[in-house]
Design an enzyme around this catalytic site. Sequence first.
Site, PDB file in Angstrom:
ATOM      1  N   LYS A 134       0.940  -0.940   0.483  1.00 39.24           N
ATOM      2  CA  LYS A 134       0.188  -0.013   0.538  1.00 39.24           C
ATOM      3  C   LYS A 134       0.907   1.956   0.211  1.00 39.24           C
ATOM      4  O   LYS A 134       0.341   2.371   0.955  1.00 39.24           O
ATOM      5  CB  LYS A 134      -0.955   0.194   0.966  1.00 39.24           C
TER       6      LYS A 134
ATOM      7  N   ASP B 291      -5.902  -6.981  10.193  1.00 37.94           N
ATOM      8  CA  ASP B 291      -6.912  -6.527  10.114  1.00 37.94           C
ATOM      9  C   ASP B 291      -8.716  -7.540   9.679  1.00 37.94           C
ATOM     10  O   ASP B 291      -9.405  -7.294   9.803  1.00 37.94           O
ATOM     11  CB  ASP B 291      -7.137  -4.544   8.843  1.00 37.94           C
TER      12      ASP B 291
END
Length: 496
Positions: free
Chosen positions: A199, A234
């Site tokens: 990311k 997550d």
Amino acid sequence: MSVTASPAAVRSIYSSRSARDRAPRPRVVMTVRSSSTTLSAVPILTKLQRDCATPLPVLRHVADAMAADMRAGLEADGGSDLKMILSYVDALPTGNEKGLFYALDLGGTNFRVLRVQLGGKDERVVATEFEQVCIPHELMFGTSEELFDFIASGLANFAQKEGGKFNLPQGRTRELGFTFSFPVKQTSIDSGILIKWTKGFAVSGTAGKDVVVCLNEAMKRQELNMRVSALVNDTVGTLAGARYWDDDVMVAVILGTGTNACYVERVDAIPKLHSPNSTSGRTIVNTEWGAFSSGLPLTEFDREMDAESINPGEQIFEKTISGMYLGEIVRRVLIRMAEDARLFGDSVPEKLQMSFSLRTPDICAMQQDCSRDFEIVGSILYNVAGVNSNSSARKIVIDVCDAIAKRGGRLAGAGIVGILQKMEEDSKGTVFGNRTVVAMDGGLYEHYPQYRRYLQDAVTELLGPEISKNIVIEHSKDGSGIGAALLAATNSMYGH
Ligand code: BGC
């Protein structure tokens, strides 16, 4: 705007008019020029739509390949694109968890800190408080120590404000669930080695290190009395958070800046786990599906974006379906249309030439524009690219956004079916024959209605109407923070 139409296009539109009408009149000329320009962008759009298409056979291939890659990754480390990381989460929250716990969520351009007071079966979540801190851009490219010091100081500030409904019994160390949303090779529930950043992060000195040690050392430097009880991805946090309310949750998917999925697996279906040590016989597996790459309908724009990225050849599924990249792919298509078909006039808008200047929230907002002249699209293009556009160019832009969002949503749906398929193949009837919940989170899923619809359509197309009635795909908002706090409670050194 000074657009020149090709002579043929101008001729065909003027052919039935008198010589007087042919005298240059700016408004008419402008319209003629704009629509012919738009016309020359159509072949680029058509090719894009063809290259991005996700008909049923493509979806089927992706679902089957996802299931096959999962098996190969469970067989041996390095056995497939999918890392199939063991989470060491064998016991999911039951509802009995009690006490004050913290969570830290690091996964994108912000980090969040949470304080959760759990009240057990009857009271459940008594109170929560959170703060969100934006990570300065330079820290995403700095050193590990700088990043973790910044995070630990945010955590220390937050911890100082404890009080009210939040009670920590005298003498107890604060316990933290650390959601770290990057690929980590877990070595236990409270330790794990960073495999690589994703990311857009490129922090030096963290890959190959235990991220819990990095955080603990930074907390020590801040003199913060807190310990990490659970390190979770997550997706794992989301699964735990959603499962707290609903026993049928078996899969969790994040579709935000990045993407990933985890699911509940039987330990006896994990050959690479040599000494299974789970009392429940099950464990959560973090697939890291962002690295999947088999049979994806990629375009020249995807290939160029990948080649110029900081991690070429990696995270191809993520680069095709997740929020960090959709806007960038659209931008690259628009640049091609501006260069080859003069979509925005004679010159290629300078602002649009900047990588990542068009973001996924922009393309989402443009797709919501139902006005006659697509005024929202016009103002976004003006703000982002500094161009004036006419309504036919704006329509083309919406169609480009739709092609990219449609491909992303449908491929994400196929990925979900791949996971369900793998689970069903191992335990016939348990997934497709019962209510099975897929907990979804992430800004892309939450805020992009068309994307969500495309995802659901693909799942229904692949599974058929009967089976899809049992598969509930639902939003579990911010579940990962609470989920991490719950897992800190489950793994508390004081028991619970
Ligand atoms: C990371 C995953 C994470 C996902 C969603 C990906 O880039 O590799 O670990 O779960 O983003 O945040």
